[in-house]
Design an enzyme around this catalytic site. Structure first.
Site, PDB file in Angstrom:
ATOM      1  N   LYS A 234      45.919  43.568  46.786  1.00 48.40           N
ATOM      2  CA  LYS A 234      45.679  44.128  45.440  1.00 48.40           C
ATOM      3  C   LYS A 234      46.031  45.619  45.411  1.00 48.40           C
ATOM      4  CE  LYS A 234      41.882  40.954  44.470  1.00 48.40           C
ATOM      5  NZ  LYS A 234      42.381  39.945  43.542  1.00 48.40           N
ATOM      6  N   CYS A 373      36.704  33.692  38.863  1.00 47.28           N
ATOM      7  CA  CYS A 373      35.678  33.748  39.925  1.00 47.28           C
ATOM      8  C   CYS A 373      34.462  34.552  39.487  1.00 47.28           C
ATOM      9  CB  CYS A 373      36.250  34.302  41.237  1.00 47.28           C
ATOM     10  SG  CYS A 373      37.553  33.303  41.918  1.00 47.28           S
TER      11      CYS A 373
END
Ligand SMILES: Cc1ncc(COP(=O)(O)O)c(C=O)c1O
Length: 418
Positions: A234, A373
């Protein structure tokens, strides 16, 4: 320079040249509009080059090589550790543990620290904006130790309700686990203040920095955090590598999570003794090629400047928020721009988020739909899913327009009025 001047100074066309993937055409000869960086960031050429360099010039297992290639890879790996140390302003390189990602880093703390030190009726403080990676390990710890999970309430605009903090942060709290930036609402949490208040009651603080490190400078010593986790992929680096930062004293007190090679000092028939940190937590073959390339990614964002990245991304976010707010029936979930980073999760009345993502994809606009999530957060929002556009410093204002146009087109497809 002011934030506005920093943002205006950003040469996005030049920066996009660093990212080969961004120049491709998709089906229908549409340009790729990549608005899914929160899921994984694209890689600059310097990171790709570093991977190729490592694999073609000095690929060899680290720490055990009694030959030149092994020495070179070990030197590169330890240099990457020092790059990450400087990036986080950690006190020493040994406070940087290479893991496989945020999830593994948090689980390492859950197993190595929390399961060792938490007792029945101790409390772990979380909140509903956390990613499952910073919730489920604590549920498992609670089950294993008898500790109790407590939640900091959220405000209606999706921030931590700090006025209620004293009700839940008490001398029973042993750990405050909190995200630096929500992967859905974009909310940026006041980590420095939370660390101060956690320490005041004798608790430790763990920061899930998966979303925050790519967007703003992080100084673990200024913030005084105890544990901090992030993922390489990320942060414009490769998959398969991540970081756990922890204060040296804590690493020394913790038990290892995984047993195996490299993490030992001596092994006997019936027991073993542990190596010093970070080796104690790096059992087996480390993701050394990926870690070396993560070092290149960190150097890349550091050279661009986290302050400049932040200023430009906030200007993108501000523009996107204004463009999208003009679309009828569209709701952006989360706080106002000044309390968040460059993530916009939205719903459009009358269109399921998955249909939105599908229709946008046909226009070349890559967003993500689902619960991301964060099922407890979606339950709080009374939603099963949201559509999320997430921005990076390589996105343009034109891509924000493409997103808004594609959303309007999707509404027309569903024959929605307005
Ligand atoms: C806030 C946050 N925490 C944790 C994670 C888990 O990261 P990883 O899957 O790289 O371990 C993510 C991934 O989306 C995230 O956004």
């Amino acid at each position: 320079m002011t934030a506005t001047a920093l943002a205006a100074d950003w040469n996005v066309a030049r920066i996009r040249d660093d990212f080969p993937i961004l120049h491709q055409r998709l089906a229908g000869d549409r340009p790729l509009v990549y608005l899914d960086t929160a899921a994984t960031a694209q890689k600059p050429q310097v990171v790709i080059d570093k991977l190729v360099e490592a694999l073609t010039q000095y690929n060899s297992n680290v720490h055990r090589g009694i030959h030149q290639l092994g020495d070179r890879m070990t030197t590169e790996l330890e240099a990457a550790r020092e790059i990450v140390q400087r990036f986080l302003n950690a006190a020493e390189p040994d406070e940087i543990v290479f893991t496989s990602g945020t999830t593994m880093s948090i689980n390492l703390v859950a197993h190595g620290w929390a399961r060792k030190f938490l007792k029945p009726s101790d409390e772990i403080l979380v909140n509903e904006m956390e990613h499952h990676a910073n919730l489920v390990p604590w549920q498992m710890v609670a089950k294993a130790t008898g500790a109790v999970l407590k939640y900091i309430p959220l405000t209606t605009d999706g921030r931590l309700d700090l006025t209620a903090l004293d009700d839940v942060l008490t001398s029973r709290t042993k750990l405050l686990a909190v995200t630096g930036m929500s992967n859905v609402l974009g909310t940026v949490n006041p980590i420095g203040e939370l660390a101060r208040r956690a320490h005041a009651v004798g608790a430790k603080i763990l920061v899930d920095a998966a979303q925050s490190v790519p967007h703003q400078a992080t100084d673990v010593r200024a913030l005084d955090v105890d544990f901090l986790a992030f993922s390489g992929h990320k942060l414009y680096g490769p998959t398969g590598v991540g970081v756990l930062y922890a204060k040296r004293r804590l690493l020394e007190q913790m038990d290892p999570f995984l047993g195996g090679g490299h993490m030992i000092r001596e092994v006997f028939h019936d027991h073993a003794t542990w190596a010093d940190p970070p080796a104690k937590f790096e059992a087996g073959t480390a993701p050394f090629v990926e870690a070396v390339a993560l070092g290149a990614a960190v150097e890349y964002v550091t050279a661009l400047g986290l302050d400049r990245i932040h200023a430009y991304e906030q200007s993108l976010l501000d523009y996107a928020t204004r463009q999208l707010a003009a679309i009828p029936g569209l709701t952006i979930h989360g706080p106002a721009v000044e309390h968040k980073g460059a993530i916009v999760s939205l719903t459009v009345d009358g269109v399921h988020p998955h249909d939105l993502a599908d229709l946008l994809d046909r226009e070349g606009v890559a967003i993500r739909a689902g619960h991301h999530c964060t099922m407890p957060l979606h339950e709080l929002l009374h939603l099963t899913a949201t559509a999320r556009a997430s921005f990076a410093f390589y996105n343009t204002m034109g891509e924000v327009d493409a997103l808004a146009d594609a959303l309007r087109k999707a509404r027309r497809k569903f024959r929605l009025p307005g």
